[in-house]
Design an enzyme around this catalytic site. Structure first.
Site, short mmCIF file in Angstrom:
data_model
loop_
_atom_site.label_atom_id
_atom_site.label_comp_id
_atom_site.label_asym_id
_atom_site.label_seq_id
_atom_site.Cartn_x
_atom_site.Cartn_y
_atom_site.Cartn_z
N ASN A 125 -11.16 -12.67 19.66
CA ASN A 125 -11.72 -13.76 19.22
C ASN A 125 -10.65 -14.47 18.44
OD1 ASN A 125 -11.49 -12.24 16.63
ND2 ASN A 125 -13.67 -12.60 15.76
N PHE A 128 -8.25 -1.86 19.63
CA PHE A 128 -7.31 -2.61 18.50
C PHE A 128 -8.29 -3.41 17.62
CE2 PHE A 128 -4.14 -1.96 21.98
CZ PHE A 128 -3.39 -1.20 21.26
N SER A 176 -5.43 4.86 11.14
CA SER A 176 -4.33 4.70 10.35
C SER A 176 -4.15 5.85 9.32
CB SER A 176 -4.91 3.47 9.34
OG SER A 176 -3.85 3.20 8.38
N TYR A 206 -10.92 -1.60 3.72
CA TYR A 206 -10.39 -1.74 4.92
C TYR A 206 -10.28 -0.26 5.47
CZ TYR A 206 -6.65 -0.96 8.30
OH TYR A 206 -5.88 -0.46 9.19
N LYS A 222 -11.80 2.62 8.70
CA LYS A 222 -11.26 3.26 9.70
C LYS A 222 -11.57 4.80 9.50
CE LYS A 222 -8.49 0.41 11.16
NZ LYS A 222 -8.99 0.01 12.94
N ASN A 238 1.44 -9.65 3.90
CA ASN A 238 0.93 -8.59 3.03
C ASN A 238 1.77 -7.36 2.93
OD1 ASN A 238 -1.55 -10.00 2.29
ND2 ASN A 238 -2.16 -9.65 4.45
N ARG A 281 7.73 5.17 3.25
CA ARG A 281 6.86 5.02 4.15
C ARG A 281 7.64 5.64 5.33
NH1 ARG A 281 4.25 4.30 0.53
NH2 ARG A 281 2.63 2.74 0.11
P1 NAD Z 1 -3.77 -7.75 14.63
O1 NAD Z 1 -4.55 -8.38 13.54
O2 NAD Z 1 -2.48 -8.30 15.00
O3 NAD Z 1 -4.71 -7.35 15.90
C1 NAD Z 1 -6.17 -7.21 15.84
C2 NAD Z 1 -6.65 -8.06 16.83
O4 NAD Z 1 -8.31 -7.85 16.64
C3 NAD Z 1 -6.53 -9.49 16.18
O5 NAD Z 1 -5.74 -10.09 17.40
C4 NAD Z 1 -7.99 -10.03 15.80
O6 NAD Z 1 -8.15 -11.31 16.40
C5 NAD Z 1 -8.92 -9.03 16.77
N1 NAD Z 1 -10.26 -9.06 16.12
C6 NAD Z 1 -10.45 -8.99 14.93
N2 NAD Z 1 -11.87 -8.83 14.90
C7 NAD Z 1 -12.28 -9.03 16.05
C8 NAD Z 1 -13.77 -9.36 16.73
N3 NAD Z 1 -14.69 -9.12 15.97
N4 NAD Z 1 -13.80 -9.47 18.08
C9 NAD Z 1 -12.73 -9.61 18.80
N5 NAD Z 1 -11.54 -9.66 18.14
C10 NAD Z 1 -11.31 -9.13 16.86
O7 NAD Z 1 -3.54 -6.31 13.86
P2 NAD Z 1 -2.38 -5.10 14.54
O8 NAD Z 1 -1.42 -4.75 13.55
O9 NAD Z 1 -2.12 -5.26 15.93
O10 NAD Z 1 -3.61 -3.82 14.27
C11 NAD Z 1 -4.26 -3.45 15.55
C12 NAD Z 1 -5.13 -2.40 15.00
O11 NAD Z 1 -4.24 -1.23 14.38
C13 NAD Z 1 -5.98 -2.80 13.83
O12 NAD Z 1 -7.22 -2.07 14.22
C14 NAD Z 1 -5.53 -2.21 12.63
O13 NAD Z 1 -6.39 -2.00 11.48
C15 NAD Z 1 -5.00 -0.92 13.32
N6 NAD Z 1 -3.82 -0.50 12.28
C16 NAD Z 1 -2.72 -1.26 12.20
C17 NAD Z 1 -1.57 -0.93 11.17
C18 NAD Z 1 -0.48 -2.02 11.03
O14 NAD Z 1 0.27 -1.70 10.06
N7 NAD Z 1 -0.24 -3.06 11.75
C19 NAD Z 1 -1.55 0.21 10.82
C20 NAD Z 1 -2.49 1.19 11.01
C21 NAD Z 1 -3.63 0.63 11.92
C1 WQD Z 2 5.01 -0.51 2.49
C2 WQD Z 2 5.98 -0.63 1.13
C3 WQD Z 2 4.90 -1.23 -0.65
C4 WQD Z 2 5.22 -5.47 0.07
C5 WQD Z 2 -0.48 -1.12 4.60
C6 WQD Z 2 -1.91 -0.65 4.58
C7 WQD Z 2 -1.97 0.31 5.67
C8 WQD Z 2 -1.55 0.32 6.80
C9 WQD Z 2 -0.18 -0.41 6.98
C10 WQD Z 2 -3.12 -0.64 8.58
C11 WQD Z 2 4.93 -0.08 0.00
C12 WQD Z 2 6.30 -2.03 -0.41
C13 WQD Z 2 5.40 -4.04 0.34
C14 WQD Z 2 6.08 -6.27 -0.56
C15 WQD Z 2 6.97 -4.14 -1.38
N1 WQD Z 2 -2.17 -0.82 7.50
N2 WQD Z 2 6.19 -3.59 -0.38
N3 WQD Z 2 7.03 -5.50 -1.17
O1 WQD Z 2 1.22 -0.16 1.92
O2 WQD Z 2 2.09 1.63 3.58
O3 WQD Z 2 0.24 0.14 4.21
O4 WQD Z 2 -0.32 -1.40 5.93
O5 WQD Z 2 -3.76 0.57 8.52
O6 WQD Z 2 -3.80 0.52 5.81
O7 WQD Z 2 -2.32 -0.08 3.10
O8 WQD Z 2 2.46 -0.87 3.79
O9 WQD Z 2 4.05 -2.85 4.41
O10 WQD Z 2 2.20 -3.14 2.82
O11 WQD Z 2 4.06 -1.43 1.98
O12 WQD Z 2 7.86 -3.55 -2.05
O13 WQD Z 2 6.19 -7.38 -0.79
O14 WQD Z 2 6.53 -1.88 0.71
O15 WQD Z 2 4.76 -1.06 -2.36
O16 WQD Z 2 5.73 0.99 -0.82
P1 WQD Z 2 1.54 0.28 3.33
P2 WQD Z 2 3.24 -2.23 3.34
#
Ligand code: NAD
Ligand code: WQD
Length: 361
Positions: A42, A98, A142, A168, A172, A223, A253
């Site tokens: 979306n 995803f 995650s 969040y 998961k 973020n 990490r």
């Molecule tokens: P992203 O936000 O780039 O991709 C997620 C996509 O889902 C987006 O394009 C968004 O528009 C879509 N979306 C959200 N809600 C929706 C809905 N109701 N209907 C249709 N589409 C919807 O995120 P990403 O980094 O590509 O992550 C993909 C998945 O992996 C996510 O579930 C995220 O939680 C998980 N994940 C990401 C990380 C990370 O660090 N990027 C780490 C662990 C897990």
């Molecule tokens: C990495 C390191 C921060 C920003 C998050 C989510 C987790 C997963 C991945 C989806 C940490 C430090 C960060 C900044 C910094 N997402 N940092 N300055 O915290 O491991 O995990 O993203 O599932 O759920 O919690 O990743 O990239 O935010 O941070 O010093 O401006 O960088 O303290 O040590 P994190 P991050």
């Protein structure tokens, strides 16, 4: 040239316009298994331009794109609209799920938005998969489900669900539990077709496709660490605030290249096709812990100048150290992360330089 016919398996990719989804789709389209892809997104946190770039990377002409990379701009929480996608598509051989909202801080401010979006979209997906006979799903979980684990490296049997610090992360964990109940119900219902479910617990994906055509494009102030660092590198932000931690004063990490992570999904899809049935859980990481300062240094090397930073307070909810034992994914699926930290930074820099304002430009 990747012009092929429609004969390969058809994969439903939810959230396919996003960061990890778009990279995974390039792997699906370039696989010798000749996958075709139906994307549902979306655009809540992405741009459909990512799929144009995917088509470029994979040399899809208009005709093959029509057959192999179909996009539906649909909110998965809208069950009727989502059903129409299933009705309009060939039978899906598997789904990679995803889609979800992922901003940790926002999930604390507006938890109901996160619970309803992430849970309802998943419920609708599972109901429609059941109705339309799709029996394999890989889910984006995650490392956050491990909370603040006591011992490193984290294995798949490290306890989950305890000490998760944000809404969040709890979505998961809750979805993992839903998937387990759903999987277990199959053996209790006579005649039910067994499922294959793979829970993939990602550590910290970074970097971009080596072409620089797709990458992470956060809305507003990033973020996460590496998108922020990349914006400092390109001059969009003045300096990085390094949040405090225990090791060398910064957090540790397990950063993995997004292309390695993307390939992990192909491994999971192939693994499920081979096994046909089962509930599997894998960590996807490198097994190496890197500090924030390691990352800042590596990015400085990639972009050819130092990244300015200032030391700051610890971010609320941050754990100090988190890295994976990813040996199970290797033993079972043959998946291993091969790309180096230098490659992660070089590819991130390539994407950031070519697209200083993300897809918007
Ligand atoms: P992203 O936000 O780039 O991709 C997620 C996509 O889902 C987006 O394009 C968004 O528009 C879509 N979306 C959200 N809600 C929706 C809905 N109701 N209907 C249709 N589409 C919807 O995120 P990403 O980094 O590509 O992550 C993909 C998945 O992996 C996510 O579930 C995220 O939680 C998980 N994940 C990401 C990380 C990370 O660090 N990027 C780490 C662990 C897990
Ligand atoms: C990495 C390191 C921060 C920003 C998050 C989510 C987790 C997963 C991945 C989806 C940490 C430090 C960060 C900044 C910094 N997402 N940092 N300055 O915290 O491991 O995990 O993203 O599932 O759920 O919690 O990743 O990239 O935010 O941070 O010093 O401006 O960088 O303290 O040590 P994190 P991050």
């Amino acid at each position: 040239n990747t012009k092929r016919n429609m004969s390969g398996p058809c994969i439903l990719v939810t959230g396919g316009c996003g960061y990890i989804g778009s990279h995974t789709i390039t792997c699906l389209l370039q696989s010798p298994l000749n996958y075709s892809v139906v994307v549902v997104d979306n655009l809540a946190n992405s741009s459909a331009v990512s799929l144009d770039r995917v088509a470029e990377i994979c040399n899809l002409d208009e005709e093959s794109r029509k057959q192999r990379l179909v996009f539906h701009n649909v909110d998965m929480c809208d069950e009727d609209a989502f059903r129409k996608v299933f009705e309009a598509s060939p039978k899906f051989d598997a789904c990679i799920h995803f889609a979800g909202l992922k901003a940790v801080g926002e999930s604390q401010k507006i938890p109901l938005k996160y619970y309803s979006n992430n849970m309802v979209s998943t419920f609708n997906l599972l109901n429609l998969m059941e109705e339309f006979g799709c029996h394999a799903i890989a889910f984006s979980s995650s490392a956050t489900v491990y909370g603040a684990a006591d011992t490193m490296p984290i294995t798949e049997s490290t306890p989950v669900g305890v000490g998760i610090t944000n809404a969040y992360g709890r979505t998961k964990y809750m979805i993992e539990e839903v998937l387990k109940d759903y999987y277990n119900s199959k053996s209790l219902n006579e005649g039910a077709k067994p499922m294959a479910i793979t829970i993939l617990r990602y550590f910290n994906p970074v970097g971009a496709h080596p072409s620089g055509k797709i990458g992470e494009d956060p809305n507003g102030i990033p973020n996460n660490l590496m998108p922020y660092v990349a914006q400092v590198a390109v001059g969009r932000r003045e300096f990085l605030t390094v949040f405090g931690g225990d090791y060398d004063g910064t957090g540790v990490r397990d950063y993995l290249h997004v292309m390695d992570l993307a390939e992990g999904h192909l491994s999971a899809i192939e693994y499920m096709a081979k096994k046909e049935e089962g509930l599997f859980t894998f960590n996807l990481g490198t097994g190496n812990g890197m500090s924030v300062l390691d990352m800042v240094k590596a990015m400085g090397k990639a972009c050819g100048h130092e990244i300015k930073y200032k030391m700051g307070e610890r971010r609320p909810g941050d754990i100090s150290t988190c890295y994976a034992d990813a040996s199970l994914a290797k033993e079972e699926m043959g998946w291993v992360a091969t790309r180096t930290l230098d490659e992660m930074c070089a590819d991130l820099w390539c994407w950031q330089q070519q697209n200083p304002n993300g897809f918007a430009a």
